[in-house]
Design a protein around this motif. Structure first.
Motif, short mmCIF file in Angstrom:
data_model
loop_
_atom_site.label_atom_id
_atom_site.label_comp_id
_atom_site.label_asym_id
_atom_site.label_seq_id
_atom_site.Cartn_x
_atom_site.Cartn_y
_atom_site.Cartn_z
N UNK A 46 -8.88 -3.16 11.21
CA UNK A 46 -7.66 -3.79 10.71
C UNK A 46 -7.94 -5.20 10.18
N UNK A 47 -8.68 -5.97 10.94
CA UNK A 47 -9.00 -7.35 10.53
C UNK A 47 -9.90 -7.37 9.30
N UNK A 48 -10.82 -6.42 9.20
CA UNK A 48 -11.68 -6.33 8.03
C UNK A 48 -10.83 -6.05 6.79
N UNK A 49 -9.85 -5.15 6.92
CA UNK A 49 -8.95 -4.85 5.81
C UNK A 49 -8.13 -6.06 5.41
N UNK A 50 -7.62 -6.79 6.39
CA UNK A 50 -6.84 -8.00 6.10
C UNK A 50 -7.71 -9.04 5.39
N UNK A 51 -8.92 -9.23 5.89
CA UNK A 51 -9.82 -10.21 5.29
C UNK A 51 -10.14 -9.83 3.85
N UNK A 52 -10.42 -8.56 3.63
CA UNK A 52 -10.72 -8.08 2.28
C UNK A 52 -9.54 -8.31 1.35
N UNK A 53 -8.33 -8.09 1.85
CA UNK A 53 -7.12 -8.30 1.06
C UNK A 53 -6.96 -9.77 0.70
N UNK A 54 -7.24 -10.66 1.67
CA UNK A 54 -7.14 -12.11 1.40
C UNK A 54 -8.19 -12.55 0.39
N UNK A 55 -9.40 -12.04 0.52
CA UNK A 55 -10.50 -12.48 -0.34
C UNK A 55 -10.42 -11.83 -1.72
N UNK A 56 -10.21 -10.52 -1.77
CA UNK A 56 -10.28 -9.78 -3.04
C UNK A 56 -8.93 -9.56 -3.70
N UNK A 57 -7.84 -9.85 -3.02
CA UNK A 57 -6.52 -9.59 -3.57
C UNK A 57 -6.14 -8.13 -3.39
N UNK A 58 -4.98 -7.75 -3.87
CA UNK A 58 -4.52 -6.37 -3.69
C UNK A 58 -5.40 -5.38 -4.46
N UNK A 59 -5.37 -4.16 -3.99
CA UNK A 59 -6.18 -3.11 -4.60
C UNK A 59 -5.72 -2.83 -6.02
N UNK A 60 -6.67 -2.54 -6.88
CA UNK A 60 -6.34 -2.18 -8.25
C UNK A 60 -6.15 -0.68 -8.40
N UNK A 61 -6.68 0.06 -7.45
CA UNK A 61 -6.57 1.51 -7.48
C UNK A 61 -5.61 1.95 -6.40
N UNK A 62 -5.07 3.13 -6.57
CA UNK A 62 -4.15 3.66 -5.59
C UNK A 62 -3.39 4.84 -6.15
N UNK A 63 -2.40 5.27 -5.40
CA UNK A 63 -1.61 6.45 -5.77
C UNK A 63 -0.18 6.01 -6.07
N UNK A 64 0.33 6.38 -7.24
CA UNK A 64 1.71 6.07 -7.62
C UNK A 64 2.60 7.22 -7.18
N UNK A 65 3.45 6.96 -6.18
CA UNK A 65 4.37 7.98 -5.66
C UNK A 65 5.76 7.62 -6.14
N UNK A 66 6.14 8.21 -7.23
CA UNK A 66 7.42 7.90 -7.90
C UNK A 66 7.51 6.39 -8.11
N UNK A 67 8.41 5.68 -7.43
CA UNK A 67 8.55 4.24 -7.63
C UNK A 67 7.73 3.41 -6.65
N UNK A 68 7.02 4.07 -5.75
CA UNK A 68 6.27 3.38 -4.70
C UNK A 68 4.77 3.47 -4.97
N UNK A 69 4.09 2.32 -5.01
CA UNK A 69 2.64 2.31 -5.21
C UNK A 69 1.96 2.22 -3.85
N UNK A 70 1.04 3.15 -3.60
CA UNK A 70 0.26 3.16 -2.37
C UNK A 70 -1.15 2.70 -2.72
N UNK A 71 -1.51 1.45 -2.37
CA UNK A 71 -2.84 0.96 -2.72
C UNK A 71 -3.94 1.72 -2.01
N UNK A 72 -5.12 1.69 -2.59
CA UNK A 72 -6.26 2.36 -1.99
C UNK A 72 -6.45 1.87 -0.56
N UNK A 73 -6.69 2.80 0.36
CA UNK A 73 -6.85 2.46 1.77
C UNK A 73 -5.59 2.68 2.59
N UNK A 74 -4.46 2.97 1.94
CA UNK A 74 -3.23 3.25 2.66
C UNK A 74 -3.39 4.54 3.46
#
Length: 187
Positions: A46-74
């Motif tokens: 969990x902490x590694x994911x948080x750190x990566x999010x702080x350092x790299x910003x939000x994921x550019x890849x993911x799954x678009x579920x209608x109006x909801x975007x699920x970033x990679x790693x969800x």
């Protein structure tokens, strides 16, 4: 059985005993060391994911579920009676634990039919500890978009009103015989 190198970690005795008693009542035979190691692995992931999010910003890849975007790693979770199943957004797809690629609806209905995926799927976004029901997440997202659209509408009204006031001001100044150069200098 393979050898696994171990390192001692010191815990307050009271906490150790509380955990040991709890495990004795709820999960007999499970060792405190096993549970502590699992908790540490989960926390570190969990902490590694948080750190990566702080350092790299939000994921550019993911799954678009209608109006909801699920970033990679969800992570996605659903239950059937007593059994919980998990899937993860990997790249632009949802992949179950057994490696099958699927849609949210297929994931929710793997062992049943007619289940609404929004109500039966829970989500855990990268860097977060808590699970949230997909329907609640969708409602929050809709609320944010609604607030943003109201904000844009308010800005649009303000711009329209300012433009209308300028037009009236120009018309009044022309009627009074003032030059347009004076108005242009005020802008």
């Amino acid at each position: 059985m393979e050898y696994e190198a171990r390192q001692a970690v010191y815990l307050p005795v009271e906490d150790y005993l509380q955990l040991e008693l709890y495990l004795g009542e709820t999960r007999p035979g499970v060792k405190v060391e096993t549970v502590a190691a699992e908790l540490l692995r989960r926390w570190l992931a969990s902490e590694t994911g948080r750190h990566s999010l702080r350092v790299n910003g939000p994921a550019l890849r993911g799954f678009q579920w209608k109006t909801l975007f699920l970033p990679e790693g969800t992570m996605l979770r659903t239950t059937y009676g007593e059994t919980a199943e998990f899937a993860k957004v990997s790249g632009d797809r949802i992949v179950s634990d057994d490696g099958a690629t699927m849609t949210p609806s297929l994931f929710a209905n793997r062992h049943g039919k007619g289940r609404n995926a929004w109500r039966f799927i829970w989500l855990r976004f990268p860097g977060y500890d808590r699970w949230i029901r997909a329907d609640d997440c969708r409602a929050r997202e809709a609320g944010v978009r609604l607030k943003q659209s109201h904000g844009m509408a308010d800005q649009s009204k303000t711009v329209r009103n300012a433009h209308a006031a300028q037009s009236i001001s120009v018309r009044d100044s022309r009627e009074k015989g003032e030059s347009d150069l004076t108005f242009g200098a005020e802008c």
